[in-house]
Design a protein around this motif. Structure first.
Motif, mmCIF file in Angstrom:
data_model
loop_
_atom_site.group_PDB
_atom_site.id
_atom_site.type_symbol
_atom_site.label_atom_id
_atom_site.label_comp_id
_atom_site.label_asym_id
_atom_site.label_seq_id
_atom_site.Cartn_x
_atom_site.Cartn_y
_atom_site.Cartn_z
ATOM 1 N N UNK A 81 -30.757 31.662 -95.076
ATOM 2 C CA UNK A 81 -31.122 33.076 -95.221
ATOM 3 C C UNK A 81 -29.882 33.946 -95.018
ATOM 4 N N UNK A 82 -28.912 33.764 -95.873
ATOM 5 C CA UNK A 82 -27.622 34.433 -95.687
ATOM 6 C C UNK A 82 -27.745 35.954 -95.700
ATOM 7 N N UNK A 83 -28.629 36.495 -96.535
ATOM 8 C CA UNK A 83 -28.821 37.939 -96.573
ATOM 9 C C UNK A 83 -29.335 38.480 -95.246
ATOM 10 N N UNK A 84 -30.331 37.814 -94.681
ATOM 11 C CA UNK A 84 -30.861 38.238 -93.374
ATOM 12 C C UNK A 84 -29.789 38.110 -92.307
ATOM 13 N N UNK A 85 -29.053 36.993 -92.337
ATOM 14 C CA UNK A 85 -28.003 36.758 -91.341
ATOM 15 C C UNK A 85 -26.965 37.878 -91.380
ATOM 16 N N UNK A 86 -26.510 38.237 -92.576
ATOM 17 C CA UNK A 86 -25.486 39.273 -92.701
ATOM 18 C C UNK A 86 -25.993 40.625 -92.207
ATOM 19 N N UNK A 87 -27.265 40.874 -92.387
ATOM 20 C CA UNK A 87 -27.826 42.178 -92.040
ATOM 21 C C UNK A 87 -28.226 42.283 -90.571
ATOM 22 N N UNK A 88 -28.723 41.195 -89.993
ATOM 23 C CA UNK A 88 -29.364 41.309 -88.682
ATOM 24 C C UNK A 88 -28.777 40.424 -87.573
ATOM 25 N N UNK A 89 -27.935 39.462 -87.878
ATOM 26 C CA UNK A 89 -27.508 38.490 -86.874
ATOM 27 C C UNK A 89 -26.846 39.155 -85.669
ATOM 28 N N UNK A 90 -25.850 40.012 -85.925
ATOM 29 C CA UNK A 90 -25.114 40.623 -84.821
ATOM 30 C C UNK A 90 -25.933 41.700 -84.122
ATOM 31 N N UNK A 91 -26.801 42.352 -84.875
ATOM 32 C CA UNK A 91 -27.704 43.333 -84.263
ATOM 33 C C UNK A 91 -28.649 42.634 -83.288
ATOM 34 N N UNK A 92 -29.159 41.475 -83.677
ATOM 35 C CA UNK A 92 -30.042 40.708 -82.803
ATOM 36 C C UNK A 92 -29.316 40.293 -81.529
ATOM 37 N N UNK A 93 -28.071 39.851 -81.659
ATOM 38 C CA UNK A 93 -27.288 39.454 -80.492
ATOM 39 C C UNK A 93 -27.155 40.604 -79.503
ATOM 40 N N UNK A 94 -26.838 41.778 -80.018
ATOM 41 C CA UNK A 94 -26.684 42.945 -79.144
ATOM 42 C C UNK A 94 -28.001 43.314 -78.468
ATOM 43 N N UNK A 95 -29.084 43.260 -79.223
ATOM 44 C CA UNK A 95 -30.390 43.626 -78.670
ATOM 45 C C UNK A 95 -30.821 42.670 -77.566
ATOM 46 N N UNK A 96 -30.616 41.382 -77.766
ATOM 47 C CA UNK A 96 -30.988 40.400 -76.745
ATOM 48 C C UNK A 96 -30.179 40.606 -75.469
ATOM 49 N N UNK A 97 -28.874 40.816 -75.604
ATOM 50 C CA UNK A 97 -28.030 41.062 -74.435
ATOM 51 C C UNK A 97 -28.489 42.297 -73.663
ATOM 52 N N UNK A 98 -28.705 43.378 -74.387
ATOM 53 C CA UNK A 98 -29.070 44.635 -73.738
ATOM 54 C C UNK A 98 -30.444 44.560 -73.084
ATOM 55 N N UNK A 99 -31.414 43.944 -73.744
ATOM 56 C CA UNK A 99 -32.754 43.852 -73.170
ATOM 57 C C UNK A 99 -32.773 43.102 -71.858
ATOM 58 N N UNK A 100 -32.063 41.968 -71.789
ATOM 59 C CA UNK A 100 -31.986 41.185 -70.555
ATOM 60 C C UNK A 100 -31.338 41.998 -69.443
ATOM 61 N N UNK A 101 -30.239 42.662 -69.764
ATOM 62 C CA UNK A 101 -29.504 43.396 -68.736
ATOM 63 C C UNK A 101 -30.316 44.568 -68.185
ATOM 64 N N UNK A 102 -30.949 45.338 -69.054
ATOM 65 C CA UNK A 102 -31.706 46.502 -68.594
ATOM 66 C C UNK A 102 -32.904 46.082 -67.736
#
Length: 679
Positions: free
Chosen positions: A610-631
């Motif tokens: 799913x290269x299109x999804x990966x390019x669009x959302x992969x790094x956004x997902x990483x940031x969201x997971x990090x921030x949610x855990x920390x908050x």
């Protein structure tokens, strides 16, 4: 575009302060929480736009200077956003020298003056900046140095500042981020508060609850972690950072190193009883004497001079422990021969470069402060001026080759063991001198590479170099003050912090990094490499691995020449494999396997399928997971745990993996409370 605006300073300083506090606060915990720059990169955007929409377009003149600035110079732009993120990246990095402050106060039970501690942290953070200017041409201007982690940020900036139209039935990147952030925040309450045992699910221990061997093999925290995994994003990212930002070959090399360490080297060594290893736990960051008990370092230190006591050592028991490449040369040569012909270099010539004398001035001033910190204050750091100079020399020499590895693989081998070894031979018996030398040599190089990484981001985003330089300097000063204040507050207010034998059940204040740092100070500083790995020691045979490391790239090079049709052979990166094999025992087996599975799923399977999804959302997902855990972790601590309100007292309340027998020795002559005798 305006870059160093009022909004840049306000939001940048606030971001730096917030990340400095949060990341230092959680660094003392069993699974450290770390908020990365991508989280701030996303969160700042709506705030910046809000300020642009609401602040008056008023010009303020600073009295007696003639200097003026506008509160609102126009729409919030990409260059402001980049500089605010640079502020945040400085704040997100820890201050390594605080390990020294912690072990002096907590483990060695000595006092250290706050002014000395501040000088120590500040000089170790800023020394590397002084010679970063020497390597700009090779590690920043060269197009062969692409810095994968920086490319993550570049793609995010462009995605956030481009006009995005929501596709029918789809989500914008910002909408996806908010949904993922909320989901991460909501789920994290389970492993953080209600069910901490989700951080390490070790089924083999549960099947054979009375077997020491089963616990050693299956324990994800204190064992080899076979079939152990965690259901907590914090386990994935706390030590190794988010795997979603790593190239696939880098993840695979990391897992290969972990596998060779855990399932080849350690089992062979332990179950063959090499170095009498069955007297000790199979996997531990602690030090032990010959009887299998915790090593009592106070017995071999002269308490007046705080140096090694040979006579006391002789009467005590022996200390025991538990457990570059052709491509680099080609990349270095390409970097040196680069004619600055790529488009980024041509654009950046429109800006005034940072003069070299700025870097040299920082180097001279900070070097003088470093020598003063080490020679003054009654010599509490134990390191003479020549030690500071030698440590810095090592940092300068290794900055370029390790910078190349970092710029091409997103992994950074360290100089910590090399520096410990050198000063341990030259100046033995002084634990604080050893760790101070390590910090000046190792961290000054790390800071130099960190500085260059940010310069590369500015290079990609076409930020004026002088603005980048100023933001990095101010951010470092703020980060140093905030992290020091946070650490000092915790060290003086949290009862029994870092002392796992005295902390209440389920307490997160176990300080895994500081425990490893303390053990290293005993091994390399107090006892010293000569008595451990030299002619006076029992581990002299381990020196053969220097030869293994030296020749290991040769067969890979030969295979790549012999079979050029197999492109994957060139992706076998021996420095990465050995670097990750050395990450234990601070990083646990459960961290590696969970991190690896997530990384391969997203950066191999999802990327290909799913290269299109990966390019669009992969790094956004990483940031969201990090921030949610920390908050969520912050909310739980300040609203509940700080008031001594903990989760329900049940089997799942233990943050460990319930493999308590993994800490047991297997030599039948060694008796340890709570451990069965293994026949």
């Amino acid at each position: 575009m305006p870059a160093l605006t009022f909004r840049t300073w306000v939001l940048g300083i606030c971001s730096c302060v917030m990340l400095s506090f949060i990341n230092q606060f959680f660094s003392f915990r069993q699974n450290p929480v770390s908020i990365g720059t991508i989280s701030v990169q996303l969160a700042i955007l709506p705030i910046g736009k809000l300020m642009a929409a609401t602040l008056p377009e008023k010009t303020i003149t600073v009295p007696m200077t003639g200097w003026s600035f506008s509160l609102n110079p126009g729409p919030f732009n990409m260059k402001e956003h980049v500089l605010i993120t640079i502020f945040a990246s400085v704040g997100s990095g820890g201050v390594y020298a605080l390990h020294i402050v912690t072990i002096v106060k907590v483990f060695y039970k000595k006092e250290i003056q706050p002014i000395l501690a501040i000088l120590l942290t500040l000089t170790t953070q800023m020394l590397g900046y002084g010679w970063a200017g020497l390597f700009r041409k090779f590690l920043v201007d060269s197009p062969y140095m692409w810095w994968p982690a920086t490319l993550v940020q570049v793609s995010m900036f462009r995605a956030l500042h481009e006009t995005e139209k929501r596709l029918k039935g789809g989500l914008t990147r910002l909408q996806f981020f908010l949904i993922a952030l909320g989901s991460s925040f909501a789920y994290s309450v389970i492993p953080t508060y209600f069910f901490p045992s989700l951080t390490a699910l070790s089924f083999i221990c549960w099947i054979w609850p009375k077997s020491v061997t089963a616990h050693q093999i299956g324990g994800g925290v204190q064992g080899l972690g076979l079939l152990s995994f965690g259901l907590d994003w914090n386990v994935v990212s706390s030590f190794l950072t988010s795997p979603l930002a790593f190239p696939a070959f880098s993840i695979i090399c990391a897992l290969a190193g972990a596998f060779l360490s855990l399932y080849v080297l350690v089992p062979i060594t332990y179950w063959s009883n090499a170095f009498e290893s069955k007297r000790f736990p199979i996997f531990s960051s602690r030090t032990f004497d010959h009887s299998g008990n915790r090593y009592n370092v106070t017995r071999i230190l002269d308490q007046k001079t705080f140096t090694f006591d040979q006579q006391a050592y002789d009467s005590y028991i022996i200390l025991k422990l538990i457990s570059f490449h052709r491509s680099i040369w080609q990349q270095m040569k390409s970097s040196i021969q680069n004619k600055s012909g790529d488009v980024y270099n041509r654009i950046m010539k429109n800006y005034d470069s940072v003069p070299q004398w700025w870097f040299y001035t920082i180097f001279v001033v900070v070097l003088a402060l470093a020598i003063f910190a080490c020679e003054g204050f009654g010599g509490k750091l134990q390191l003479p001026f020549w030690g500071v100079l030698l440590a810095i020399s090592l940092g300068v020499v290794f900055t370029l080759p390790i910078g190349i590895i970092t710029a091409t693989t997103n992994q950074q081998p360290g100089l910590n063991v090399i520096t410990e070894l050198i000063i341990g031979y030259l100046y033995p018996g002084r634990p604080i001198a050893n760790v101070a030398f390590k910090t000046y040599g190792y961290i000054s190089m790390v800071q130099s590479i960190f500085f260059l990484s940010d310069l590369k981001l500015g290079h990609y985003m076409k930020i004026p170099p002088k603005s980048m330089f100023l933001v990095q300097m101010v951010g470092t000063l703020i980060n140093n003050m905030v992290t020091f204040g946070t650490a000092w507050w915790l060290l003086t207010t949290v009862e029994n912090i870092c002392d796992v034998t005295q902390l209440p059940k389920g307490s997160p204040w176990t300080c895994p990094g500081d425990n490893v740092f303390y053990s290293a100070s005993i091994i390399w500083g107090v006892v010293g490499p000569l008595r451990m790995f030299g002619k006076l020691g029992v581990y002299a045979k381990l020196n053969w691995f220097f030869l293994v490391g030296l020749i290991s790239p040769v067969p890979i090079w030969w295979l790549s020449r012999k079979f050029p049709q197999h492109k994957w052979i060139k992706l076998i990166h021996m420095p990465l494999i050995f670097y990750n094999a050395s990450a234990f025992p601070e990083v646990k087996a459960v961290n590696y396997w969970t991190w690896g599975v997530v990384g391969i799923f997203f950066n191999v399977y999802v990327y290909r399928r799913y290269k299109g999804w990966w390019a669009r959302h992969n790094y956004v997902l990483s940031a969201a997971l990090d921030a949610g855990v920390a908050f969520l972790a912050l909310l739980v601590y300040f609203s509940l745990q700080m008031n001594d309100i903990f989760g329900p007292d049940w089997w799942g309340a233990d943050e460990g993996d319930h493999c308590i027998l993994a800490n047991c020795p297997t030599d039948p002559s060694i008796l340890v409370d709570g451990c069965p005798v293994v026949s």
